[in-house]
Each structure stands twice: as C-alpha cells, then as structure tokens.
Design an enzyme around this catalytic site. Structure first.
Site, PDB file in Angstrom:
ATOM      1  N   ASN A   9       0.867  -1.179   0.000  1.00 35.69           N
ATOM      2  CA  ASN A   9       0.000   0.000   0.000  1.00 35.69           C
ATOM      3  C   ASN A   9       0.907   1.233   0.000  1.00 35.69           C
ATOM      4  OD1 ASN A   9      -1.803   2.043   0.545  1.00 35.69           O
ATOM      5  ND2 ASN A   9      -2.235   1.388   2.647  1.00 35.69           N
ATOM      6  N   LYS A  11       0.132   4.280  -0.260  1.00 35.54           N
ATOM      7  CA  LYS A  11      -0.494   5.491   0.319  1.00 35.54           C
ATOM      8  C   LYS A  11      -0.232   6.675  -0.618  1.00 35.54           C
ATOM      9  CE  LYS A  11       0.010   3.280   4.743  1.00 35.54           C
ATOM     10  NZ  LYS A  11       0.096   3.357   6.190  1.00 35.54           N
ATOM     11  N   HIS A  92      -9.434   1.369   5.073  1.00 40.28           N
ATOM     12  CA  HIS A  92      -8.129   1.508   5.732  1.00 40.28           C
ATOM     13  C   HIS A  92      -8.281   2.474   6.911  1.00 40.28           C
ATOM     14  CE1 HIS A  92      -4.000   2.689   6.485  1.00 40.28           C
ATOM     15  NE2 HIS A  92      -3.645   1.551   5.909  1.00 40.28           N
ATOM     16  N   GLU A  94      -6.577   4.848   7.927  1.00 45.26           N
ATOM     17  CA  GLU A  94      -6.356   6.275   7.610  1.00 45.26           C
ATOM     18  C   GLU A  94      -7.594   6.869   6.936  1.00 45.26           C
ATOM     19  OE1 GLU A  94      -2.632   5.678   5.581  1.00 45.26           O
ATOM     20  OE2 GLU A  94      -1.769   5.068   7.494  1.00 45.26           O
ATOM     21  N   GLU A 162      -5.389  -4.923  10.670  1.00 45.71           N
ATOM     22  CA  GLU A 162      -4.367  -3.902  10.869  1.00 45.71           C
ATOM     23  C   GLU A 162      -4.649  -3.140  12.161  1.00 45.71           C
ATOM     24  OE1 GLU A 162      -2.336  -2.776   6.930  1.00 45.71           O
ATOM     25  OE2 GLU A 162      -4.071  -1.493   7.157  1.00 45.71           O
ATOM     26  N   GLY A 168       2.570   2.125  10.768  1.00 39.74           N
ATOM     27  CA  GLY A 168       3.564   3.191  10.597  1.00 39.74           C
ATOM     28  C   GLY A 168       4.272   3.596  11.884  1.00 39.74           C
ATOM     29  N   SER A 208       3.459  -2.245  10.398  1.00 39.50           N
ATOM     30  CA  SER A 208       4.915  -2.254  10.571  1.00 39.50           C
ATOM     31  C   SER A 208       5.570  -3.596  10.204  1.00 39.50           C
ATOM     32  CB  SER A 208       5.296  -1.838  11.991  1.00 39.50           C
ATOM     33  OG  SER A 208       4.856  -0.515  12.245  1.00 39.50           O
ATOM     34  N   GLY A 229       2.800  -1.129   4.290  1.00 35.94           N
ATOM     35  CA  GLY A 229       2.901   0.286   3.933  1.00 35.94           C
ATOM     36  C   GLY A 229       4.354   0.664   3.688  1.00 35.94           C
TER      37      GLY A 229
HETATM   38  P1  PGA Z   1       2.902   0.163   7.648  1.00 35.96           P
HETATM   39  O1  PGA Z   1       1.446   0.422   6.999  1.00 35.96           O
HETATM   40  O2  PGA Z   1       3.426  -1.114   7.066  1.00 35.96           O
HETATM   41  O3  PGA Z   1       3.714   1.365   7.235  1.00 35.96           O
HETATM   42  O4  PGA Z   1       2.699   0.065   9.109  1.00 35.96           O
HETATM   43  C1  PGA Z   1       0.537  -0.622   6.835  1.00 35.96           C
HETATM   44  C2  PGA Z   1      -0.742  -0.108   6.221  1.00 35.96           C
HETATM   45  O5  PGA Z   1      -1.148   1.007   6.560  1.00 35.96           O
HETATM   46  O6  PGA Z   1      -1.383  -0.778   5.398  1.00 35.96           O
END
Ligand code: PGA
Length: 248
Positions: A9, A11, A92, A94, A162, A168, A208, A229
C-alpha cells in the site's frame, strides 16, 4: 488451500514515473515461479504507469460506491477497471480516521467492488484506546459485520487485520496477538456466513511489517499474508518480504 498474499500500500507516495521505475525493478527481481499473489496499490495517478506483468496484480487504495456523478475528488469502479485494477483496499484506518469513513459506507463499497468483479481488501483493526479498554475483538467484529453487511457471499473477499496502533509506528502486534485475532476473525466470518466460505477467505496482517519480522509473523497461526505500507516503498525490502512469504 489459500494462496499467500503480499500487498503493498503506497499510500500518498510515488509519482507515476517513480512507480514505473519501481515496477520495472520489481518484475526484474521477482522469480518466475512465486506462489505468492503480489498486489501493488499505487495512488490513482500511478495506476496506468506501472509495467504490465503476470508477476503482480494491480490494486487501488479506495473507490466510491456510486457508478458516476457529482462526487468531486472521488473515483469509480469502472474507472479502476479501465486501468486493469483487480483489488481495492477499503476501510483503511487512515480513511476511517482522517477522512471520517463510516462502516456503512465501507459496506456499500465492498459490495460495489465485488459486484463489479474486483476483490475488496477490507481493513479492520482496533485503536490503542480500544486495545487498552479490552475492546479489540468487539471493534473488529463490528467492522466485519457492517463492512460485510451488503454481501451474500464471502467469495473473493480478503480481510486485512491492521491494529491501528501498529500502522507506521514500528510497533507490531505479537505473534500470539496476531494469531488470536486472526482466529477470531475466521470464527466471526463463519458466524456471518458458513464454515466452508469462511475457510477460504485470506486474512492478511498489516502494521509495521518488514523484512526483519515477516518470517515470524507469516508463521503465526491463520496468517495468509501481509498488507505493507512503509516497507513496500523500497523495492528491495518489498521483494525480500515476498521471498520470505514464498518460502513457507
Ligand atoms: P505500515 O502500513 O506497514 O507502514 O505500518 C501498513 C498499512 O497502513 O497498510
């Protein structure tokens, strides 16, 4: 038997030209006989610039549930289909927290994506507050129930667990926690549908994931792959994770 999935992803990262260079390098580095379903989800502007290859599938990060019309800033499923998109990330965290998406609208999107022949990746997961209050399972169950409210079958659906506090942040859920929630998701899917359908739904983990923890996490019970991500932005790290998943 569920095929393992590794989805990246991106983003709001990478211009179309940066995405093109990434995809060329990735295709060069990926072996030809991988058992992993690799999915790359660039921003909308990058969907048409990635190289076309059988080594990966194209995913989008969102869409609207209406066919077309006065929805400034939105994107329709037919627009995505025209760019050869096969998967769409929906709900998601976010989108939920920054853009105030609600479970009911996410449910409409899941149904629209399915009925137009693409595969939704429905994201669920608790916040740190919900975790601390012991509400993780309750949150995940509610998000699953409402997110899947408008579908009659679980075919072609992917669930991404998630935990919001792990996205993140460099924090990952422990293997025990991931196994526990993934098993809970499978049981909840069974309650919402049937055992045979629920057994075929890929449940992938995100939060992460990197090349250092992928090995341990992919071996956790009921984990069928990853939604990545940060580590999906670097082609070497992304391919390294795909190779780790390929070995299981
Ligand atoms: P991350 O994001 O691997 O940077 O933690 C995962 C995601 O938001 O799908």
């Amino acid at each position: 038997m569920i095929n393992p999935i590794v989805a990246g992803n991106w983003k709001m990262n990478k211009t179309p030209s940066e995405g093109k260079i990434f995809s060329e390098k990735m295709v060069e580095k990926l072996g030809s006989k991988s058992s992993v379903d690799v999915i790359v989800c660039p921003p909308f502007t990058g969907l048409s610039s990635l190289v076309i290859s059988t080594k990966f599938h194209l995913g989008a990060q969102n869409c609207h549930f209406e066919d077309s019309g006065a929805f400034t800033g939105e994107i329709s499923t037919s627009m995505l289909l025209n760019c050869n998109v096969e998967y769409v990330i929906l709900g998601h965290s976010e989108r939920r927290s920054i853009f105030h998406e609600k479970n009911n609208d996410i449910g409409k999107k899941v149904s629209k994506v399915l009925s137009d022949g693409m595969k939704p990746i429905l994201c669920v997961g608790e916040t740190i507050d919900e975790l601390n209050k012991g509400l993780a399972k309750q949150t995940v169950r509610r998000q699953l129930k409402l997110g899947l409210n408008d579908v009659n079958s679980l075919n072609n659906i992917i669930i991404a667990y998630e935990p919001v506090w792990a996205i993140g942040t460099g924090l990952t859920a422990s293997v025990e926690k991931v196994s526990e929630i993934h098993s809970f998701i499978r049981t909840t899917l069974k309650d919402l549908s049937s055992e045979s359908e629920s057994n075929n739904v890929p449940i992938i983990y995100g939060g992460s994931v990197n090349s250092g923890n992928a090995d341990e996490l992919i071996n956790a019970h009921a984990v069928n792959g990853f939604l990545i991500g940060g580590a999906s932005l670097d082609v070497d790290k992304f391919v390294e994770i795909i190779n780790i998943v390929d070995k299981i």
